[in-house]
Structure formats: C-alpha cells, structure tokens
Write a protein that holds these residues in place. Structure first.
Motif, PDB file in Angstrom:
ATOM      1  N   ASP A  19       0.880  -1.241  -0.102  1.00 50.35           N
ATOM      2  CA  ASP A  19       0.071   0.008   0.001  1.00 50.35           C
ATOM      3  C   ASP A  19       0.936   1.322  -0.020  1.00 50.35           C
ATOM      4  O   ASP A  19       0.595   2.316   0.531  1.00 50.35           O
ATOM      5  CB  ASP A  19      -0.722   0.081   1.209  1.00 50.35           C
ATOM      6  N   LYS A  21       1.941   4.541  -1.038  1.00 47.94           N
ATOM      7  CA  LYS A  21       1.372   5.660  -1.949  1.00 47.94           C
ATOM      8  C   LYS A  21       1.851   6.977  -1.524  1.00 47.94           C
ATOM      9  O   LYS A  21       1.572   7.254  -0.191  1.00 47.94           O
ATOM     10  CB  LYS A  21      -0.294   5.624  -1.733  1.00 47.94           C
ATOM     11  N   LEU A  23       1.714  10.809  -0.734  1.00 46.34           N
ATOM     12  CA  LEU A  23       0.962  12.012  -0.299  1.00 46.34           C
ATOM     13  C   LEU A  23       0.113  12.472  -1.164  1.00 46.34           C
ATOM     14  O   LEU A  23      -0.830  12.699  -1.570  1.00 46.34           O
ATOM     15  CB  LEU A  23       1.511  12.705   0.507  1.00 46.34           C
ATOM     16  N   ARG A  26      -2.604  10.726  -3.141  1.00 49.75           N
ATOM     17  CA  ARG A  26      -3.761  10.656  -2.378  1.00 49.75           C
ATOM     18  C   ARG A  26      -4.675  11.679  -2.448  1.00 49.75           C
ATOM     19  O   ARG A  26      -4.109  12.942  -2.198  1.00 49.75           O
ATOM     20  CB  ARG A  26      -3.485  10.025  -0.929  1.00 49.75           C
ATOM     21  N   PHE A  94      -8.595   8.746  -0.115  1.00 48.13           N
ATOM     22  CA  PHE A  94      -7.862   8.218   1.191  1.00 48.13           C
ATOM     23  C   PHE A  94      -8.677   8.578   2.385  1.00 48.13           C
ATOM     24  O   PHE A  94      -8.746  10.133   2.560  1.00 48.13           O
ATOM     25  CB  PHE A  94      -6.614   8.695   1.365  1.00 48.13           C
ATOM     26  N   GLY A  96      -8.381   7.546   5.469  1.00 48.78           N
ATOM     27  CA  GLY A  96      -7.613   7.531   6.924  1.00 48.78           C
ATOM     28  C   GLY A  96      -7.833   8.911   8.097  1.00 48.78           C
ATOM     29  O   GLY A  96      -7.892   8.752   9.025  1.00 48.78           O
ATOM     30  N   GLN A  97      -8.027  10.013   7.268  1.00 54.63           N
ATOM     31  CA  GLN A  97      -8.221  11.018   8.089  1.00 54.63           C
ATOM     32  C   GLN A  97      -9.769  11.565   8.156  1.00 54.63           C
ATOM     33  O   GLN A  97      -9.830  12.605   8.385  1.00 54.63           O
ATOM     34  CB  GLN A  97      -7.213  12.144   7.396  1.00 54.63           C
TER      35      GLN A  97
ATOM     36  N   THR B 329       4.364   9.153   5.838  1.00 57.68           N
ATOM     37  CA  THR B 329       3.825   9.712   4.914  1.00 57.68           C
ATOM     38  C   THR B 329       3.484   9.024   3.776  1.00 57.68           C
ATOM     39  O   THR B 329       2.430   9.148   2.980  1.00 57.68           O
ATOM     40  CB  THR B 329       4.787  10.984   4.217  1.00 57.68           C
ATOM     41  N   THR B 330       4.101   7.724   3.478  1.00 55.81           N
ATOM     42  CA  THR B 330       4.060   6.903   2.423  1.00 55.81           C
ATOM     43  C   THR B 330       2.933   5.883   2.821  1.00 55.81           C
ATOM     44  O   THR B 330       2.343   5.228   1.882  1.00 55.81           O
ATOM     45  CB  THR B 330       5.036   6.576   1.608  1.00 55.81           C
ATOM     46  N   TYR B 331       2.995   5.208   3.811  1.00 54.87           N
ATOM     47  CA  TYR B 331       2.289   4.052   4.158  1.00 54.87           C
ATOM     48  C   TYR B 331       1.318   4.326   5.294  1.00 54.87           C
ATOM     49  O   TYR B 331       0.156   3.672   5.076  1.00 54.87           O
ATOM     50  CB  TYR B 331       3.289   2.944   4.976  1.00 54.87           C
ATOM     51  N   PRO B 333      -0.482   7.353   6.264  1.00 59.74           N
ATOM     52  CA  PRO B 333      -1.082   8.959   6.868  1.00 59.74           C
ATOM     53  C   PRO B 333      -1.912   8.972   7.777  1.00 59.74           C
ATOM     54  O   PRO B 333      -2.145  10.110   8.456  1.00 59.74           O
ATOM     55  CB  PRO B 333      -1.353   9.230   5.446  1.00 59.74           C
ATOM     56  N   LYS B 334      -2.528   7.812   7.999  1.00 62.60           N
ATOM     57  CA  LYS B 334      -3.947   7.856   8.927  1.00 62.60           C
ATOM     58  C   LYS B 334      -3.050   8.056  10.294  1.00 62.60           C
ATOM     59  O   LYS B 334      -3.882   8.697  11.108  1.00 62.60           O
ATOM     60  CB  LYS B 334      -4.288   6.383   9.032  1.00 62.60           C
ATOM     61  N   LEU B 335      -1.997   7.841  10.781  1.00 62.89           N
ATOM     62  CA  LEU B 335      -1.378   8.081  12.034  1.00 62.89           C
ATOM     63  C   LEU B 335      -1.033   9.762  12.341  1.00 62.89           C
ATOM     64  O   LEU B 335      -0.565   9.709  13.237  1.00 62.89           O
ATOM     65  CB  LEU B 335      -0.333   7.197  12.054  1.00 62.89           C
ATOM     66  N   ILE B 336      -1.032  10.384  11.130  1.00 64.10           N
ATOM     67  CA  ILE B 336      -0.438  11.765  11.384  1.00 64.10           C
ATOM     68  C   ILE B 336      -1.823  12.373  11.603  1.00 64.10           C
ATOM     69  O   ILE B 336      -2.861  12.454  10.982  1.00 64.10           O
ATOM     70  CB  ILE B 336       0.124  12.155  10.171  1.00 64.10           C
ATOM     71  N   PRO B 337      -1.573  13.436  12.629  1.00 65.90           N
ATOM     72  CA  PRO B 337      -2.794  14.472  12.967  1.00 65.90           C
ATOM     73  C   PRO B 337      -3.116  15.133  11.788  1.00 65.90           C
ATOM     74  O   PRO B 337      -2.253  15.657  10.791  1.00 65.90           O
ATOM     75  CB  PRO B 337      -2.208  15.186  13.892  1.00 65.90           C
ATOM     76  N   THR B 338      -4.443  15.285  11.487  1.00 69.99           N
ATOM     77  CA  THR B 338      -4.921  15.632  10.405  1.00 69.99           C
ATOM     78  C   THR B 338      -4.256  17.277   9.942  1.00 69.99           C
ATOM     79  O   THR B 338      -3.710  17.306   8.917  1.00 69.99           O
ATOM     80  CB  THR B 338      -6.440  16.129  10.630  1.00 69.99           C
ATOM     81  N   LEU B 341      -0.723  16.506   8.726  1.00 65.96           N
ATOM     82  CA  LEU B 341      -0.811  15.695   7.465  1.00 65.96           C
ATOM     83  C   LEU B 341      -1.224  16.609   6.299  1.00 65.96           C
ATOM     84  O   LEU B 341      -0.596  16.767   5.117  1.00 65.96           O
ATOM     85  CB  LEU B 341      -1.863  14.677   7.492  1.00 65.96           C
TER      86      LEU B 341
END
Lengths: 396, 523
Positions: A19, A21, A23, A26, A94, A96-97, B329-331, B333-338, B341
């Motif tokens: 996966d 990708k 930034l 996305r 994406f 995730g956020q 950043t590449t795998y 990005p969910k773990l970074i605060p919005t 990010l």
C-alpha cells in the motif's frame, strides 16, 4: 549467512509494497456524506482537501482559493459510488483522516442499518469519527459550505461539537455501541445550515455574514435505525448530562431581579435503579456539577455563604426541572430509551434484566425516573454583587 | 563476509622485520666508527662527533639531529669536554664506568649497552650514543628534546567546566598528564613496542589492584599479537584488538582527554597510550559510555541527568526520524494528526520524487556537506555553509525539488547526530540510518520494526573485551544503572562498574550525603 539471506528474501517475498502511496497521489477526505439517490441506492459526497491551497509555501503570498472541494457520485452502495466517482477524481481516495460523517435527513428517516457497514469494515477509516444528521437538508448541500475560520469546514463542525460540550469524535462509536445493544437506542447529533448574523440574509462566502453550520441538537433513532425526530440543543445537553457525556454547560436562572448564570465544568451523573414489590424498575438520576458563577445581574452579594447556598439551590432546582422535562418528553413523545437506562439496569441487575430485556421498549415509557441535581458554585468571579448596584440596593 | 576471506597464499617474505646486525662492537674506536657509519649509511640526519682529548681521538658521540636537544647537549657535554677540560686530578678517561662514576657528565639518564642492536635502537629513539676508545660497551645518554606541540585544549572534546589539557603526540607527556592525576605507585604503565619499522612506543596504563587481571592479560596478549610495519595512530591498534570486526559500532573508546582516561582507570578500565598520537584507547567500552560526555561529571547531577535524557532522545532521532517520516507519509498517513498531514501534503504537492528517494537525496547531500565542511581549508569553509544553507535549504524547496518538511527532518537528524558525545558512535549511527531508511521505504513501519529488532540483536551481541556492549542494561546490573540514564550524585553512586571494578569494593564511603546533622562550619 545463508539463514540471514533466506530471512531477507522471505521479507521481500512475503510482504511487499502493498500500500505504498505518496501523499501527492492520495486525495485526503475529511468528510463523507450519505444521501438517498433516486433509484434507492446511495449518493456519496465527499469533502476533499486541496493541499496546495491550504498552506502557503515559502512565504509566497497567502493561499488562494478554497482549501477544499466537494465531489459526489451515485451508486448501489458506497464502494460502487466511489468507483463511479474515481472516474472524475485524479487521485486515490484516502479515508484515513476522515473526521466526520454526514447523513442526509431523508436517508436517516429511511434507515441507515443497511448503509454504513463500510465504516467498520475498511481498515482505512477510523472509528473515532463524528457523525451528524442534517436537519432539513442533504449531506451534499452541507459539504460545500465553507467556514471563515477553519480551512476545512468539517474540522469546524467537529470543533463546534466539542466546544459546546458534546460527544465530539466519539459520536460514531457511541452510535455503534447503542445500535447493537438491547438496553439503549441510538441517537446522533444533528446539524443545520444557518448564517453568521441571525435574522439577516446570508451574504456570499467571503462576506462578513456567511452561511455557517450550527449544531442543532440530537436526532433520535429507533431499533431499526430509522430516525424518529429531533431534540433541540438544550434537550440534547440535558440528555448528555444524564448519559455522562456532557463536558460543559451553562445554566441561567430567569429572575425578575436580574438573571444569573453558572458555567459548569465538572459535570457528573449517577443513575441508580430500584425495584418495587412487583419488580417494576424505577430510576434515580443524581446529577452533580461544579462551576463558576459567571454572571450575576442582581444585587445579591454572593460573598455571603448563605446567599451562595440559596443560589446553588436555585440552580439545582432549575437543572432538575429541565432535565426532568426532557426525560418526560423522551418517554412520552419518542418512547425510546436513548438514555441507555436499560444498559444501566443490565449492569446493576443482570439477572432481572434477562426478564425485562424482551419488552424493555414497552416498559421504558412508563418507568418512573426521578432527577436530583446538586450544583455547587466554586468561584464567584471578581465581585460580590453586581457593581452597578448602590450600597443600599445590595441584598446581603 | 566471505568476500574478505581469501584462500591462504604462501607466506610473503617478511620485509618488515628489523635488519639483523652482524657486526659487533669492538674495542677499537675507529673500527666502531666505521660500523656505526655503515649502519646509518645515507641517513642524512645522522651526525657523528668525535672528540679528541689530549690530541688523541678518545670519545665518539653520535645522534640523529632533531631528535635531541642540541643546545642542551652543547652545554652539558661538549663545553666541559672541549673547552673547560676535565676536572683536575682525574687523570685520563679510560672507561665508560669512569664517566658515570665520576659524574663527568651532568646528564640525567644513562645506560650502558653492550649490544650494537640496543645502541642503534637507542639512537633511533633520540638518545645520544657515546663510545669511548678501548671499550666494548657503549653509553646511551638521554637528551631527548624533540620539537613538539604544547599541551593544549583538545579540539574534539570541549567542555565548559573541567580541565582543559589534552594529550599531545608525545607519549611521555601524555603519561605524565595521567600521572599528575594519580600520584600513586599503583598507576602502572607497561611499555611495549609495536611496528617493525615504526617501533612505536605503546603503553598499557592501569591501576594495579583495580583493573581485573583477566582484562589485563587479554589486553597484553591482543597487543602482542600485532605484526605490522608501522603505527600512525591508535586507530591502527583498535582494528587489531576489537572483538567484532564487522560492525559499524565502536567497541573501543578513544579520547584525547587525560581526565577521561583517569576517570576510566579509576573504574578499573585499561587505557592504551600510543606514541605520536593524542588519542588514547580505553577498553572495555560499553554502548552507554558512548553517550556520556566528560562534562556529565563536572556539572550538577540534575542537569546531567536531564541532558542525558535529551541525548537518548536525540540518539533515537538520528536513527529513526527520517525513516519514520518516510514510513508515515507513504504508508500510514492515517497516523499523522489531520492538520499536520494537510501541511505535509501541501508541502509535498508538486515534489517530483517519492518520499524515500527525496530522503535519500537529502541525506546524501547532508553527508556531502558535512564532509566538505571538514575537509575544506578554513578560508573556503564558509562557502560551504552558504551553499548548504541557501542552495540546499531554500532554493531546492522553492524550486519544488524537495519539500520543506524533508529539509527540516534531515537537518534535525543531522544536528541530533552531532549531539552524541563520541564522534565514532555518531558516525556509526549515520551509517545505520541509511539501511533503516531503505527498510522504511520498502516496508513502512513494519520495516522500521524489523530494523529496530535486527539492530538491537546486533548491539546486545557485541562484546568489548568480553564485556557485553549493553552492560549494565542487558545484562542488567541494577547497581550500575546509577550512571546510565541519569547520573546519581557522587555520594550515592558508591561502586564502580561490576565488570571491571568488581564487587566487594567501593569508591566512595557510605553516609557522605551532606546534611545539617553531619555538621557544618558553624558547629
């Protein structure tokens, strides 16, 4: 050495760039909206960040244009709609956020039970997300409204929710736990479109009186996850207080001699179930709150302990009455246990609950619920009586 | 590793070993002169000075110019012999014994040698060789006075508070700097000579009764095994005596500060001094001593403990920050605060390379800048920093070739790597960072975890003269932990490290914590 090499090879073969990708490949979704499509499917709308517009680079002038754009597509379910959407979206979506879910009112009324599975299945999305039902509108409409303070309006709604003492980003999780339990029916915060200055026509986007999103209380769902109606903001606060979610609240006493307000910060609730001889349950809800007296328009000198005690009693009385009214309304009007009293019963008396469980929905509306409130004033601010009163007018 | 193991070839002829001397000293002066001049044939710095007494050539003096103090030689030796004459009543000089016995020469150190080999060796060390007519023995007089650097503040290990003297290139000066700190006969300096051609003096310094005998034995045997033509720096020895050759991590500590050496000697460690270099070696080294600076022991323990924790954080920053940035950043990005990010995404907008390539480029450029900064002559040095700061830092970002967060990450990492007190541990980290980065680029956080585990396994497996590298954390020795994450005050840290200092001994007597009960000045 061979072992090390075979280990390395395993690493490469067994896993891989599954996966990877960048930034900039996305598209970051901040919110997803669900609406009813004409053909019975769903219409998914999304609010996507435009990173280049959000950040100023190298001091080269301010950001130009909106920090987001909205996009929508129809489909049988979410993934289908997304596939249709991808045809006009250059980057992979994406989630995730994603911080907020919007549900159109129409969709909420028709029921969401068979619509929201993707939020728990996808490894991408977070369960820590806020959720709103749009009062009198569609998600598609809401998702285009900018906020003058926040670059992404969705973050603004989340913050509004948190700042006004609500459930914030645990709302969806609460909804989920309520949806699959017996002793509680779910409720979802609701939101509506309003404007900056009340009573005036909203201006354009960059005018001083733009359209805004406002928290509009809570929407009540039944067991089939169909929306039954709304409660307003004050009722919402009262319910959250009983459920133990409320973080802050202001209580104001209407008084001919001058209104008084208290800002509650440390807010708690305790629910105690009891049974009468016939095994009929009743509940005592004890609400406590501590806070600062922030406004006292009367001549009452609160530096005197007696006055303060009297004031506390008045506040408690008011809170008690209002919460009781809200509970009565829920019991009579909606007949749905959104307070989760069944769950309380379940926790305290698991054996009795087994019997009550089956027709709790019928039992709940007739249950006696007594509310007691204890409010304490911890700080009185900078002055005793209001400074606008003459010595002779001050009540000591 | 098999690359380096070649098939055994027939042994090369040893060209290294010292040339054997066939001749022996005779009792004829002119014969001896011939022998000596033959040995030092074509050595331009060799000087022979025959001295006639009563008209006859009686004494022959020879030395290598520059290695001894000529001025002193003139005053002490030549003047009395040539102009002032011998003291009355002594008669003729007939033997070397007479010269010494009758105190004819006011020198400080003499020795009589009978072998030509010893004589030549002495002269090569900078001693004055004296041969007297009619004697088979020769005399070596110590007039050493080579030109040398003064004792100065060490350039690589600077302190705000603490002694400012550093080692020089002269092993005698260096040993004296240690001796001045430990005025005890228990401080021993065992001398060895290593290097077939260079004949470099090496001294093993330790404190008798504290340094464990087993460690000393190991040091002696490892040093005596070395066969090499020449030693130019203590690093030459380091590569021969370390436990694990294939690791970027240093297992032997080096320092140019006599106070560090002394502190370690007191802990029961062994120091190796090498002539012609200001860097002394200290064995055994643990990983944690790589993160301890001298100043830790000269500042208040609160501050030291704080700064140590800062160092550990910076250590991990050096190792993992670029990798984590790339992985997140590449795998993930969910773990970074919005908000963060979005900022990062905005900065990355329009950058043509994947994050991993970008990181590798920037790390590479940073290493280049650092190297150039060291190698360039001082006059051009500032050009590098300007180019580095402007071109790499700003222009590259503005041109959209690299993203600003990446520059921040790489710069932070670089600075963090310099905060590690031992330079050679810092370089090891900078090396390990690259595989870590590649792992992060291929596998994301999973790769970083694998890298971390592999690195930890490697590190705990290292030994320095038999002492596990992660002592006292793994194996855990609770009493030694007082000087690892934090530094306990001196009155609380009463014991030395168990591996070298041993048990049943203490450095500080108990009950010395200052308190009013212990009595003050006014009582």
């Amino acid at each position: 050495m061979k072992k090390v090499f075979s280990l390395l090879i395993c690493l490469v073969i067994l896993t891989g760039c599954w996966d990877r990708k960048e930034l900039n490949e996305r598209s970051i979704w901040l919110a997803t909206g669900w609406d009813v499509a004409e053909d019975g499917g769903v219409e998914i709308s999304g609010q996507i960040v435009i990173p280049a517009n959000v950040q100023t680079q190298g001091g080269g002038g301010g950001a130009t244009g909106q920090g987001f754009f909205a996009i929508s597509a129809k489909g049988k379910d979410v993934r289908d709609a997304l596939q249709n959407m991808q045809a006009k979206l250059p980057r992979e979506a994406f989630f995730g956020q994603r911080r907020v879910i919007f549900l159109g009112e129409e969709l909420a009324k028709r029921g969401v039970k068979d619509k929201l599975d993707i939020n728990g299945r996808s490894a991408d999305v977070s369960l820590r997300t806020d959720i709103f039902v749009i009062k009198g509108g569609t998600a598609k409409e809401i998702i285009t409204i900018a906020n003058p303070l926040e670059k992404s309006p969705v973050i603004a709604t989340l913050k509004e929710h948190q700042e006004s003492g609500g459930r914030g980003d645990t709302a969806y999780l609460n909804f989920l736990t309520a949806a699959n339990r017996d002793g509680i029916t779910p409720s979802i915060p609701s939101i509506e479109i309003t404007k900056s200055l009340e009573g005036k026509a909203a201006g354009k986007e960059k005018s001083p009186n733009p359209k805004l999103l406002r928290l509009a209380g809570v929407s009540v769902f039944d067991k089939q996850l169909k929306m039954k109606g709304f409660l307003n903001n004050e009722e919402n606060r009262n319910i959250l207080w009983v459920m133990g979610f409320l973080k802050k609240m202001t209580i104001t006493i209407k008084d001919g001699g001058g209104d008084k307000s208290i800002d509650l910060r440390s807010i708690r609730s305790k629910i105690k179930p009891t049974f009468d001889k016939n095994g009929k349950p009743s509940f005592t809800v004890t609400l406590t709150g501590e806070g600062a007296l922030t406004e006292n328009n009367s001549g009452l000198d609160v530096t005197y302990a007696d006055n303060l005690r009297r004031l506390e009693k008045e506040f408690s009385k008011q809170a008690q009455d209002h919460v009781q009214q809200t509970i009565n309304k829920v019991q009579k009007e909606y007949r749905l246990d959104i307070l989760g009293l069944g769950e309380i019963l379940h926790r305290h008396h698991p054996n009795r609950w087994k019997k009550l469980k089956t027709n709790w929905d019928q039992t709940f509306p007739g249950t006696t619920i007594t509310v007691q409130a204890k409010i304490k004033v911890k700080q009185i601010g900078m002055s005793g009586p209001s400074l606008l009163y003459r010595e002779s007018e001050i009540k000591k | 590793m098999f690359v380096f193991q070649k098939k055994r070839k027939p042994k090369h002829q040893k060209t290294l070993s010292a040339m054997p001397f066939n001749e022996e000293l005779s009792d004829d002066l002119s014969e001896n002169e011939k022998i000596v001049t033959k040995i030092f044939h074509n050595c331009g710095d060799f000087i022979v000075r025959p001295i006639q007494i009563n008209g006859k050539p009686k004494i022959l003096m020879f030395y290598l110019e520059g290695l001894l103090d000529t001025k002193n030689l003139e005053i002490v030796m030549l003047k009395p012999l040539l102009f002032q004459g011998l003291p009355e009543g002594l008669g003729e000089i007939t033997s070397l014994k007479q010269i010494i016995d009758q105190n004819l020469i006011p020198g400080s150190s003499f020795k009589t040698v009978s072998k030509l080999e010893k004589l030549v060796e002495g002269v090569l060390k900078g001693e004055l060789g004296i041969i007297v007519d009619g004697e088979k023995n020769a005399l070596l007089a110590d007039f050493k006075g080579m030109e040398q650097r003064n004792v100065a503040e060490p350039a690589t290990e600077v302190t705000i508070r603490g002694p400012r003297d550093g080692f020089t290139e002269n092993i005698r000066v260096n040993s004296s700097l240690i001796r001045r700190r430990i005025r005890s006969t228990r401080l021993k300096l065992e001398l060895l000579t290593i290097g077939e051609l260079s004949r470099t003096d090496v001294a093993i310094a330790y404190i008798d009764g504290i340094a464990p005998e087993s460690l000393l034995k190991e040091v002696r045997s490892r040093l005596s095994r070395i066969e090499i033509d020449g030693i130019l720096d203590s690093e030459y020895l380091e590569e021969f005596i370390e436990d694990v050759p294939y690791t970027p991590f240093p297992q032997i500590q080096n320092t140019e500060r006599p106070d560090i050496v002394t502190a370690n000697l007191l802990e029961g460690k062994v120091a190796i001094l090498v002539d012609n270099t200001p860097f002394a070696l200290i064995v055994p080294m643990t990983f944690w001593s790589g993160l301890q600076a001298v100043e830790d022991y000269y500042e208040r323990f609160w501050y030291t403990s704080f700064i140590r924790i800062v160092r550990y954080v910076l250590f991990n920053t050096t190792m993992y920050l670029p990798s984590i940035y790339v992985a997140l950043t590449t795998y993930h990005p969910k773990l970074i605060p919005t908000t963060l990010l979005i900022s990062v995404a905005a900065a990355r907008e329009g950058v043509p390379f994947p994050a991993i390539i970008e990181a590798l480029i920037m790390e590479f450029v940073f290493e280049g800048l650092r190297e150039a900064g060291i190698r360039l002559p001082k006059a051009v040095g500032s050009a590098v920093s300007i180019v580095g700061a402007l071109v790499i830092g700003q222009a590259a970002v503005q041109a959209g070739i690299v993203s600003a967060p990446m520059v921040i990450v790489v710069a932070t990492t670089g600075i963090a790597s310099f905060a590690i007190p031992r330079y050679n541990l810092g370089t090891a980290l900078r090396l390990v960072r690259f595989p870590m980065l590649i792992l992060a680029g291929i596998f994301g956080l999973y790769g970083i975890c694998i890298g971390f585990i592999a690195l930890t396994i490697h590190l705990v497996n290292l030994r320095s003269f038999g002492v596990p590298y992660f002592t006292p954390v793994a194996p855990q020795i609770p009493s030694d932990l007082k000087d690892v994450l934090i530094r306990a005050p001196r009155w609380a840290d009463r014991y030395g490290p168990i591996f070298t200092f041993g048990r049943n001994k203490q450095r500080v007597d108990s009950g010395q914590m200052p308190s009013p009960e212990r009595g003050g000045a006014d009582q």
